[in-house]
Design an enzyme around this catalytic site. Structure first.
Site, PDB file in Angstrom:
ATOM      1  N   TYR A  82       0.255   8.630  -3.553  1.00  0.00           N
ATOM      2  CA  TYR A  82      -0.986   8.855  -2.821  1.00  0.00           C
ATOM      3  C   TYR A  82      -2.543  10.046  -3.587  1.00  0.00           C
ATOM      4  O   TYR A  82      -3.322   9.253  -3.221  1.00  0.00           O
ATOM      5  CB  TYR A  82      -0.851   9.066  -0.676  1.00  0.00           C
TER       6      TYR A  82
ATOM      7  N   ASP B 162       4.633  -3.584  -0.238  1.00  0.00           N
ATOM      8  CA  ASP B 162       4.244  -1.396  -0.091  1.00  0.00           C
ATOM      9  C   ASP B 162       3.663  -0.768  -1.458  1.00  0.00           C
ATOM     10  O   ASP B 162       2.653  -2.510  -1.509  1.00  0.00           O
ATOM     11  CB  ASP B 162       4.727  -0.219   1.369  1.00  0.00           C
TER      12      ASP B 162
ATOM     13  N   HIS C  77       5.405  -3.796   9.155  1.00  0.00           N
ATOM     14  CA  HIS C  77       5.197  -3.610   8.073  1.00  0.00           C
ATOM     15  C   HIS C  77       5.855  -3.514   7.730  1.00  0.00           C
ATOM     16  O   HIS C  77       6.757  -4.156   6.262  1.00  0.00           O
ATOM     17  CB  HIS C  77       3.977  -1.644   7.928  1.00  0.00           C
TER      18      HIS C  77
END
Length: 280
Positions: A201, A98, A258
């Site tokens: 982010y 990730d 994921h």
């Protein structure tokens, strides 16, 4: 080694095994911590490797800067350099999942001299992601990236009713109820952790140019993608090979979400070991 330091910050880490055949460094993603590697690490240690799983910046109280600029990729790469230096490791096998995968790609491009090999899990090469956004549904699949750019609203949504929305979304993406609740509770129960995790982010717009300039990866590399990953589409995964000039393997895990380290740790460990052993 229980911790390493950089610029006055203290990063915690889990350091296990003896470096009989080498050292493997594991980088977690959002909203995980080093413990997400526990099941995978067990197999790597049993194979004779020293395994270091770090809690990256923002996920440990003494390494939690408040500026989003502090979460740019060059800073995250420098953290890994500090880890290697503190551990006394000249070159390692680097593994990232990730967001940890994003750091791993950038580290391999910038500091190939510190690596024996690279294994990236879930996260495609940054330039592959950009290309896929223009030619597939990747932009829609990564909707959360845009949402996390907003001020205060993501924090409010994640905190709503004790993390009810966050748990539901994590479960929908493939995590078990127990793990979804555990990760959410850690984010909400550690003051400042949620905001720091979202700064990864929010620093992305500052790194757009750097991501587009990420160089070709020259070290032996394995990229692992899973078919039930709702955030990363096949197009981005398949494009990744275009930016790797070293030996490259693309491994697809059928029916896995994921959350590969949590859902398929034994399979993932075998792939990491295959890559590490290929460069002895």
């Amino acid at each position: 080694m229980e911790a390493f330091f950089r610029d006055g910050m203290r990063f915690t880490a889990v350091d296990e095994g003896a470096a009989d055949v080498g050292t493997i460094v594991l980088l977690h993603g959002f909203p995980q911590r080093s413990q997400s590697w526990t099941d995978t690490s067990r197999h790597l240690v049993a194979a004779g490797y020293r395994v270091i799983a770090a809690d990256q910046r923002g996920y440990t109280p003494q390494a939690r800067p408040r500026s989003r600029r502090a979460y740019r990729l060059n800073e995250l790469v420098a953290d890994v350099v500090a880890l290697l230096d503190t551990a006394g490791v000249d070159r390692a096998h680097l593994v990232g999942h990730d967001w940890g995968g994003g750091v791993a790609w950038m580290f391999a491009a910038a500091r190939p001299d510190r690596l024996h090999s690279l294994t990236v899990v879930s996260a495609p090469h940054p330039r592959a992601v950009v290309r896929a956004m223009l030619t597939s549904r990747q932009l829609v699949q990564a909707w959360h990236v845009g949402f996390f750019q907003l001020p205060w609203l993501p924090e409010a949504a994640i905190r709503w009713r004790g993390g009810r929305i966050a748990v539901a979304l994590l479960k929908r993406s493939g995590l078990s109820e127990q793990m979804a609740r555990e990760y959410t509770d850690r984010l909400l129960g550690d003051p400042g952790c949620l905001a720091a995790a979202l700064r990864w982010y929010r620093a992305m717009p500052l790194d757009m140019a750097a991501g587009l300039k990420t160089g070709a990866i020259t070290v032996p590399t394995t990229y692992v993608w899973s078919t039930d990953d709702i955030a990363i589409g096949r197009r981005a995964a398949e494009l990744t090979s275009r930016w790797v000039t070293g030996r490259f393997d693309f491994k697809v895990l059928e029916g896995v979400s994921h959350w590969i380290p949590e859902q398929a740790p034994e399979t993932l460990a075998a792939l990491i070991l295959d890559r590490a052993r290929s460069v002895r």
